[in-house]
Design an enzyme around this catalytic site. Structure first.
Site, mmCIF file in Angstrom:
data_model
loop_
_atom_site.group_PDB
_atom_site.id
_atom_site.type_symbol
_atom_site.label_atom_id
_atom_site.label_comp_id
_atom_site.label_asym_id
_atom_site.label_seq_id
_atom_site.Cartn_x
_atom_site.Cartn_y
_atom_site.Cartn_z
ATOM 1 N N GLU A 134 -5.811 35.930 -51.287
ATOM 2 C CA GLU A 134 -5.320 35.775 -49.918
ATOM 3 C C GLU A 134 -3.793 35.856 -49.836
ATOM 4 O OE1 GLU A 134 -8.343 33.337 -47.285
ATOM 5 O OE2 GLU A 134 -7.735 32.134 -49.013
ATOM 6 N N HIS A 147 -1.838 27.091 -47.752
ATOM 7 C CA HIS A 147 -3.223 27.380 -47.383
ATOM 8 C C HIS A 147 -4.113 26.426 -48.175
ATOM 9 C CE1 HIS A 147 -6.958 29.147 -46.325
ATOM 10 N NE2 HIS A 147 -7.186 29.649 -47.529
ATOM 11 N N HIS A 189 -8.007 23.844 -48.089
ATOM 12 C CA HIS A 189 -9.393 23.751 -47.639
ATOM 13 C C HIS A 189 -9.795 22.289 -47.433
ATOM 14 C CE1 HIS A 189 -10.280 27.777 -49.940
ATOM 15 N NE2 HIS A 189 -9.515 27.952 -48.873
ATOM 16 N N HIS A 203 -13.375 27.335 -43.035
ATOM 17 C CA HIS A 203 -12.522 27.801 -44.131
ATOM 18 C C HIS A 203 -11.466 26.763 -44.512
ATOM 19 C CE1 HIS A 203 -9.894 31.425 -45.695
ATOM 20 N NE2 HIS A 203 -9.987 30.448 -46.566
#
Length: 250
Positions: A80, A99, A101, A167
């Site tokens: 990503e 980023h 989760h 996500h």
């Protein structure tokens, strides 16, 4: 420049460890990046001896350009990477991208529990983020292509955090500390929201007059002190990193 890069590698590695320690990252999924100059970034990569984000080392933080080229060595850039690159490309004021989760954020999105400014002085930064809006990117996909990253960036707009349905989240900041702590604050808000609903409560925004009374305590209180706390807790648990790592090729 080499000393600056070495120091920043330690900071990004520490950010990964903090996020994992807080439960926003489990195992090997998730990454942090910081802008270096106009079109390069330091980003958490994965090597053959991958041990998970909680044990991230400075060597795993590699210097790449926006095309994904650079000093990877034995490491592999995250799938990503476009999520980071396109966010930095579209928003020149952003210096760091997280980023993660967080399970609570994912569960709230799947359950249709909107993250609203429901608390006040308990967590002022979280309340301010919610009041400013937490947009939701609706696609539950791996953001591994530029077109998907551009979609996410468009949904995010000028906000500090974008929720990713099914996500996780993307958080940005003018510093690594700010981006990390924004992600942690949204996770805390998600946990409180889910627990309130689980207990049979109804989520209600705090009154506008109370929201207006909540001060911005500034980066010293919101970022520096909290970052130092998380760093010290890592050290206490034997997970701290030295401020001057072994020199890594830039």
């Amino acid at each position: 420049m080499a000393d600056d890069l070495a120091e920043m590698r330690v900071k990004v590695a520490t950010a990964c460890r903090i996020l994992a320690r807080q439960g926003l990252i489990d195992g090997i999924l998730g990454h942090v990046s910081v802008r270096v100059g106009r079109d390069r970034l330091l980003v958490r990569c994965r090597g053959s001896d991958e041990r998970g984000l909680l044990f991230t080392t400075p060597d795993e933080i590699r210097l790449l350009d926006f095309d994904g080229e650079g000093d990877l060595g034995e490491y592999t850039a995250p799938n990503e990477l476009p999520l980071h690159v396109e966010t930095l490309r579209a928003r020149p004021e952003v210096m760091a991208v997280v980023h993660a989760h967080p399970p609570a954020v994912v569960a709230a999105g799947l359950a249709g529990v909107e993250l609203r400014p429901i608390v006040g002085a308990f967590n002022i930064p979280a309340t301010r983020l919610a009041a400013e809006g937490l947009p939701m990117y609706p696609r539950s996909v791996l953001i591994r292509r530029r077109d998907l990253a551009e979609e996410m960036v468009a949904v995010m707009g000028g906000h500090a955090v974008c929720l990713l349905r099914g996500h996780g989240l993307t958080a940005v900041g003018q510093t690594v500390e700010q981006a990390v702590l924004r992600a942690i604050n949204v996770d805390e808000l998600a946990r409180l929201s889910l627990e309130t609903v689980r207990c049979g409560g109804t989520l209600q925004d705090i009154p506008p007059e109370d929201l207006a009374e909540l001060p911005d305590l500034g980066p010293g209180f919101n970022d520096r002190f909290l970052w130092r706390f998380h760093e010290e807790r890592l050290r206490h648990e034997g997970l701290g990193l030295e401020t001057q790592p072994t020199t890594t090729k830039g």
